[in-house]
Enzyme design. Structure first.
Site, short mmCIF file in Angstrom:
data_model
loop_
_atom_site.label_atom_id
_atom_site.label_comp_id
_atom_site.label_asym_id
_atom_site.label_seq_id
_atom_site.Cartn_x
_atom_site.Cartn_y
_atom_site.Cartn_z
N ASP A 1 5.28 -1.51 -6.22
CA ASP A 1 4.32 -0.59 -5.60
C ASP A 1 3.07 -1.37 -5.19
O ASP A 1 2.33 -1.86 -6.05
CB ASP A 1 3.96 0.53 -6.58
N ASP B 1 -0.37 0.00 -6.54
CA ASP B 1 -0.55 -0.22 -7.98
C ASP B 1 -0.81 -1.70 -8.28
O ASP B 1 -1.64 -2.04 -9.13
CB ASP B 1 0.69 0.25 -8.75
N ARG C 1 1.88 12.58 0.28
CA ARG C 1 3.23 13.10 0.47
C ARG C 1 3.30 14.54 -0.05
O ARG C 1 2.99 14.79 -1.21
CB ARG C 1 4.22 12.22 -0.29
N1 URA Z 1 5.61 1.47 -1.00
C1 URA Z 1 5.42 0.46 -1.87
O1 URA Z 1 4.32 0.23 -2.35
N2 URA Z 1 6.49 -0.29 -2.20
C2 URA Z 1 7.72 -0.09 -1.71
O2 URA Z 1 8.65 -0.83 -2.04
C3 URA Z 1 7.89 0.97 -0.79
C4 URA Z 1 6.82 1.74 -0.46
#
Ligand code: URA
Length: 209
Positions: A200, A203, A104
């Protein structure tokens, strides 16, 4: 109009509940994502063409169906998409695997391509683009742009959890791409996370938080 299919199979929904759970650790999370990817692959390959083959069984001769050999490609969006690759390969081990990496831009917040490596014959393959989350849709849309720029003609997108905002953005941008989702959640929060979602995905898959 693209097909938008929520794969609400009980096994998928059950495993997804544990994937969402904050108390599920990295090892179990990874295993569950792998299992759900396999189950989703089973559902989304229902339309693979078959061809008849002559066979001889211990009882006699006959014909029976085998896959017609349509070329497939699995394309994870780095990095979280990697968590879904093995699960799909369990069912279609001959598929080639390409990769699309996006980051990004810190100023525009737009996804920017930093790595793309695809099978040479990408234009002849049916591609399954994978990313666990379809949130704003920015990455998935840009990944499809990257694939189309390189000649891809047949793309379907598979994710675990989608937000309505992402589904709309994706179908507006790429109406020719069918979308397969394990669960369609409520909305995005102010940080772009899916609610309730799973947090996430990268993660949680790689234990980096
Ligand atoms: N990416 C992720 O890993 N989780 C989300 O909730 C949105 C984008």
């Amino acid at each position: 109009m693209p097909k938008i299919q929520v794969l609400d199979h009980p096994l998928i929904q059950h495993k997804l509940t544990y994937i969402r759970d904050i108390n599920t650790g990295t090892k179990e999370f990874r295993e569950l994502v792998d299992e759900v990817a396999t189950l989703m692959a089973y559902e989304i390959t229902r339309d693979l063409p078959l061809t008849e083959k002559e066979i001889e069984t211990p009882i006699g001769k006959g014909t029976s169906d085998v896959l017609a050999g349509k070329k497939l490609g699995i394309i994870p969006i780095l990095r979280a998409g990697l968590g879904m690759v093995e699960g799909i390969l369990n069912l279609i081990p001959a598929a080639k695997v390409g990769h699309v990496g996006l980051y990004r831009d810190p100023e525009t917040f737009e996804p920017v391509e930093y790595y793309v490596k695809l099978p040479k014959d990408v234009s002849e393959r049916d591609l399954i683009l994978v990313d666990p989350m379809l949130a704003t849709g920015g990455s998935a849309i840009e990944a499809v742009n990257s694939l189309k720029k390189r000649g891809a003609k047949s793309i379907r997108f598979m994710c675990l959890i989608a937000a309505p905002e992402g589904v709309k953005a994706m179908t507006d941008a790429h109406p020719d791409v069918d979308i397969y989702i394990a669960a369609l959640d409520e909305k995005l929060d102010e940080n772009g996370y899916i609610v309730p979602g799973l947090g996430d995905a990268g993660d949680r898959l790689f234990g980096t938080k």
